[in-house]
Scaffold this active site. Structure first.
Site, PDB file in Angstrom:
ATOM      1  N   SER A 201     -10.631   0.536   3.381  1.00  0.00           N
ATOM      2  CA  SER A 201     -10.079   0.027   4.721  1.00  0.00           C
ATOM      3  C   SER A 201      -9.276   1.205   5.116  1.00  0.00           C
ATOM      4  O   SER A 201      -8.325   1.993   4.424  1.00  0.00           O
ATOM      5  CB  SER A 201      -9.232  -1.094   4.202  1.00  0.00           C
ATOM      6  OG  SER A 201      -9.901  -2.184   3.919  1.00  0.00           O
TER       7      SER A 201
ATOM      8  N   ARG B 115       0.801  -1.217  -0.064  1.00  0.00           N
ATOM      9  CA  ARG B 115      -0.099  -0.017  -0.039  1.00  0.00           C
ATOM     10  C   ARG B 115       0.936   1.191   0.043  1.00  0.00           C
ATOM     11  O   ARG B 115       0.406   2.267   0.648  1.00  0.00           O
ATOM     12  CB  ARG B 115      -1.026  -0.114   1.086  1.00  0.00           C
ATOM     13  CG  ARG B 115      -1.732  -1.075   1.331  1.00  0.00           C
ATOM     14  CD  ARG B 115      -2.897  -1.215   0.128  1.00  0.00           C
ATOM     15  NE  ARG B 115      -3.880  -2.408  -0.010  1.00  0.00           N
ATOM     16  CZ  ARG B 115      -3.361  -3.529  -0.249  1.00  0.00           C
ATOM     17  NH1 ARG B 115      -2.055  -3.757  -1.119  1.00  0.00           N
ATOM     18  NH2 ARG B 115      -4.194  -4.623  -0.056  1.00  0.00           N
TER      19      ARG B 115
ATOM     20  N   GLU C  55      -4.528   4.114   6.127  1.00  0.00           N
ATOM     21  CA  GLU C  55      -4.087   3.909   4.615  1.00  0.00           C
ATOM     22  C   GLU C  55      -4.548   5.335   3.623  1.00  0.00           C
ATOM     23  O   GLU C  55      -3.873   5.610   3.035  1.00  0.00           O
ATOM     24  CB  GLU C  55      -4.960   2.802   4.239  1.00  0.00           C
ATOM     25  CG  GLU C  55      -4.792   2.313   2.605  1.00  0.00           C
ATOM     26  CD  GLU C  55      -5.440   0.971   2.388  1.00  0.00           C
ATOM     27  OE1 GLU C  55      -5.701   0.934   1.141  1.00  0.00           O
ATOM     28  OE2 GLU C  55      -5.536   0.164   3.148  1.00  0.00           O
TER      29      GLU C  55
END
Length: 350
Positions: free
Chosen positions: A247, A170, A342
């Protein structure tokens, strides 16, 4: 010749984020193609203004105070497919293309590779920045190169190889910086009518195959969309569970020796001596349940997936951040593990 839409003054960024939160930008410019992106950013730089790139707003948390500068909305479109000698194809996509529309189009052509990334909101230009991934596939598995606008030199760098982007879980060297702007992206996809190997156990069970098998891209896409809908992860304006940034926390990667031993917690190998823990599992075992409400009930954990922080209406960014801090601190207190966000936080922090 590139054309930009009229500039909007004090445009609320909440209208351009999937959370539907965030204050105004000083100005908002819609850039219809790559040249217009470059022109808008260069003009802002010449005026000494800060710049915020906006795509689908699916990975942004914008402060209630907004953004003091120019927000450039990427509206560049275009997809081009070119065969390669090895039988695969290179797909070139402009940064402003809707990501899931691109996935759907390639699946309809029988091209394999994108299907596990179905249903992810946002624009294509953001995918390498975040190294977007889901159900066992990451952008790094498919990325060939990108074209970038380098704000420091005022030049466009074409065909910057994926190997130079520092793609990790990520993240990439492009994340958290604004001096290199993605204009277009190139991917390599298979053209044999089959998906990428199915690696994710939940998806394999849904499809009724064993890990490593390949299926039709269409079958994999439909299975992924069904799984994501069940978790409230496919955008629906009428469903507050989808008013989120996806998320909110990444799965923490820790040395095996430092990882807490938690019965029933999902974990995956993450390289020699490291393990990746399920952030959702940590959140649940720290005592947070689906639907757990934040300030005034204006924000809450999704009723279907504890990893998504959702806006229930009438809320503020600070409400969401308060809920995020509560979850982060609760996990840290219970397990000694610090969760990290995130999404990109604009003008705010945890």
């Amino acid at each position: 010749m590139s054309v930009s839409a009229p500039t909007s003054i004090d445009a609320r960024l909440s209208a351009h984020t999937t959370l539907r939160l965030g204050g105004p930008a000083s100005r908002l410019v819609t850039a219809a193609d790559a040249d217009a992106v470059v022109a808008a950013v260069a003009a802002a730089d010449a005026a000494g203004e800060r710049v915020l790139l906006l795509g689908g707003g699916s990975n942004l948390v914008v402060a209630d105070a907004g953004f003091d500068g120019t927000a450039v909305l990427l509206a560049s479109t275009g997809v081009h497919t070119e065969p390669r000698p090895d039988g695969s194809v290179v797909v070139t996509v402009e940064a402003g293309e809707d990501w899931d529309a691109v996935v759907a189009a390639t699946v309809a052509q029988g091209l394999g590779g994108f299907e596990c990334l179905s249903g992810i909101p946002g624009r294509t230009g953001a995918t390498p920045v975040q190294n977007v991934g889901a159900y066992g596939v990451e952008i790094s598995d498919l990325l060939v190169d990108v074209d970038l606008y380098d704000r420091r030199s005022g030049t466009v760098r074409e065909h910057v190889p994926a190997a130079e982007l520092g793609l990790g879980y990520r993240t990439s060297v492009l994340k958290g910086r604004d001096d290199a702007i993605v204009l277009r992206v190139r991917f390599a996809l298979s053209a044999d009518g089959l998906s990428a190997p199915i690696r994710y156990a939940e998806l394999a069970r849904t499809l009724g195959v064993t890990a490593g098998e390949r299926v039709s891209p269409a079958a994999a896409r439909e299975a992924v969309l069904d799984l994501r809908r069940g978790k409230g992860m496919v955008l629906d304006a009428a469903d507050h569970d989808t008013w989120s940034a996806g998320s909110f926390f990444t799965n923490p990667i820790l040395p095996v020796a430092d990882a807490p031993q938690v019965e029933g917690l999902t974990a995956w190998p993450a390289g020699e001596g490291f393990v990746k823990l399920s952030a959702a599992g940590l959140i649940q075992q720290a005592g947070f349940t689906r639907g757990h409400a934040g300030p005034g009930g204006r924000v809450a954990l999704s009723s279907r997936h504890v990893l998504a922080l959702t806006h229930r209406g009438g809320g503020h960014t600070e409400d969401l951040l308060a809920l995020a801090r509560e979850v982060r601190d609760g996990v840290a207190e219970r397990f000694g593990v610090t969760l990290h966000p995130e999404p990109v936080l604009v003008g705010c922090s945890l």
